[in-house]
Structures are given as C-alpha cells and as structure tokens.
Design a protein around this motif. Structure first.
Motif, PDB file in Angstrom:
ATOM      1  N   LEU A   1    -109.060  48.961  -0.474  1.00 33.93           N
ATOM      2  CA  LEU A   1    -108.291  47.710  -0.272  1.00 33.93           C
ATOM      3  C   LEU A   1    -109.131  47.083   0.984  1.00 33.93           C
ATOM      4  O   LEU A   1    -109.459  45.794   0.830  1.00 33.93           O
ATOM      5  CB  LEU A   1    -107.075  48.043   0.433  1.00 33.93           C
TER       6      LEU A   1
ATOM      7  N   TYR B   1    -108.769  43.541   2.421  1.00 35.98           N
ATOM      8  CA  TYR B   1    -107.466  43.707   3.043  1.00 35.98           C
ATOM      9  C   TYR B   1    -107.848  44.489   4.207  1.00 35.98           C
ATOM     10  O   TYR B   1    -108.457  45.282   4.364  1.00 35.98           O
ATOM     11  CB  TYR B   1    -106.610  44.243   2.129  1.00 35.98           C
TER      12      TYR B   1
ATOM     13  N   LEU C   1    -100.582  44.465   4.667  1.00 35.59           N
ATOM     14  CA  LEU C   1    -102.171  44.313   4.896  1.00 35.59           C
ATOM     15  C   LEU C   1    -102.187  42.686   4.671  1.00 35.59           C
ATOM     16  O   LEU C   1    -101.311  42.298   3.937  1.00 35.59           O
ATOM     17  CB  LEU C   1    -102.829  44.999   3.609  1.00 35.59           C
TER      18      LEU C   1
ATOM     19  N   LYS D   1    -105.195  39.321   4.003  1.00 29.85           N
ATOM     20  CA  LYS D   1    -106.422  39.217   3.398  1.00 29.85           C
ATOM     21  C   LYS D   1    -106.921  37.635   3.647  1.00 29.85           C
ATOM     22  O   LYS D   1    -105.887  36.945   3.439  1.00 29.85           O
ATOM     23  CB  LYS D   1    -106.556  39.239   1.918  1.00 29.85           C
TER      24      LYS D   1
END
Length: 182
Positions: free
Chosen positions: A77, A82, A98, A100
């Motif tokens: 990830l 992320y 998470l 991004k």
C-alpha cells in the motif's frame, strides 16, 4: 464520521465529477494487487453517488479476512502512495484508515475492514439510499455545503458539522433497508 483528523488543507465541496467512477476503478485495480486477500473493494462515500456534490476525494472500502495481516505488511500500500493513519479510528480494531495524496492534494481515503465488521454493509446501504432517494441526497449535499462554508480549514470540524444530518439520513437508510421499499 469523526476521527478524520485536522489537516491544513481547505475543505472543498465540488460539483459531481463524472470521472470519479473511473478514478475509483483505476485505483481498485491497483489495490487488488496490493491486497491479495481482499474479499471485495468498493467505491463508497459521496463520490460514489451519481450527481452528489462532494469533496473530490475517492472513498474506497476493502474487506479482508484479517486487518492485522494487512497491518503486518503495509509495504504494497505504501508503494501505491497510501499512508496509514492509525489514530483516525483508534477505537475500531476492525478498521484501518489510509490516505493517499496525488499532486499534493488528498485524492483517496482507503478504509480496510475486517470481514466481521458491520461498517461495509452500512456504507453500501447509505450509498444505495442516497442513490435511490434524490431528496435525501440533496439534504446531505446541503449539510455538506453548510459545513464546508463554516469550516473550510478543518476536516474534523467539517465532519462534525455535517454529522447530525448524516446520522439522521443513516437512520432513514436503515429503516428503508429493513422495509425493502424503493
């Protein structure tokens, strides 16, 4: 809805963007490789409701057998950009959050839920309710716009300001879901 944290970035609610489903789909394909044990990856939140104004951040939920397995190896990830936010939902051991950023702006929120969590079904129900009840969607949109106007510099205060309407709509969605009405 609280627990998102405070960021210095302004809260911006924008008109529905027809590219949001395609942006989700592109991310879903990347996440499928990064989360090989996933039982499903879905577009949730306001950007998943056609026509609804929203913050231009794609909310994604992934359901996995065990969140601890994902937590044990966040590298796939991280490679996608992320960043795990462990303090976002600290009381919920079935939920990883998470974020991004793309080009310096928040672009995705990823919610990873253990398969036993009830949250994914509630997210689906809320999405379905807003999609099939335009009046409810407009009420939520109005609450989001008011909250963004009052709290443009605080995601946490924005979330809190729209929470009352969100909870009212979630209650309606639950009743609708039990009744089987359209």
């Amino acid at each position: 809805m609280t627990g998102m944290g405070d960021d210095a970035r302004p809260v911006e609610v924008v008109r529905y963007d027809p590219s949001w489903p395609a942006r989700f789909e592109a991310e879903r394909l990347l996440l499928s490789d990064a989360l090989p044990t996933t039982l499903g990856i879905e577009h949730i939140g306001s950007t998943s409701v056609p026509g609804l104004m929203a913050k231009p951040i794609i909310d994604i939920q992934a359901v996995v057998p065990e969140v601890d397995d994902v937590l044990a190896d966040l590298a796939p990830l991280r490679r996608l950009g992320y960043v795990h936010r462990p303090l976002a939902f600290p009381a919920d051991g079935d939920h990883l959050f998470l974020v991004k950023d793309t080009a310096g702006r928040r672009s995705q929120h990823l919610h990873v839920f253990r398969v036993t969590s009830g949250a994914p079904e509630e997210n689906r129900l809320f999405r379905a309710y807003l999609t099939t009840h335009p009046g409810a969607a407009r009420r939520y949109e109005a609450a989001k716009l008011r909250a963004a106007e009052r709290h443009p510099d605080s995601r946490a205060r924005y979330a809190l300001a729209k929470e009352e309407e969100f909870l009212r709509l979630l209650t309606e969605a639950r009743l609708w879901g039990r009744s089987g009405d359209d």
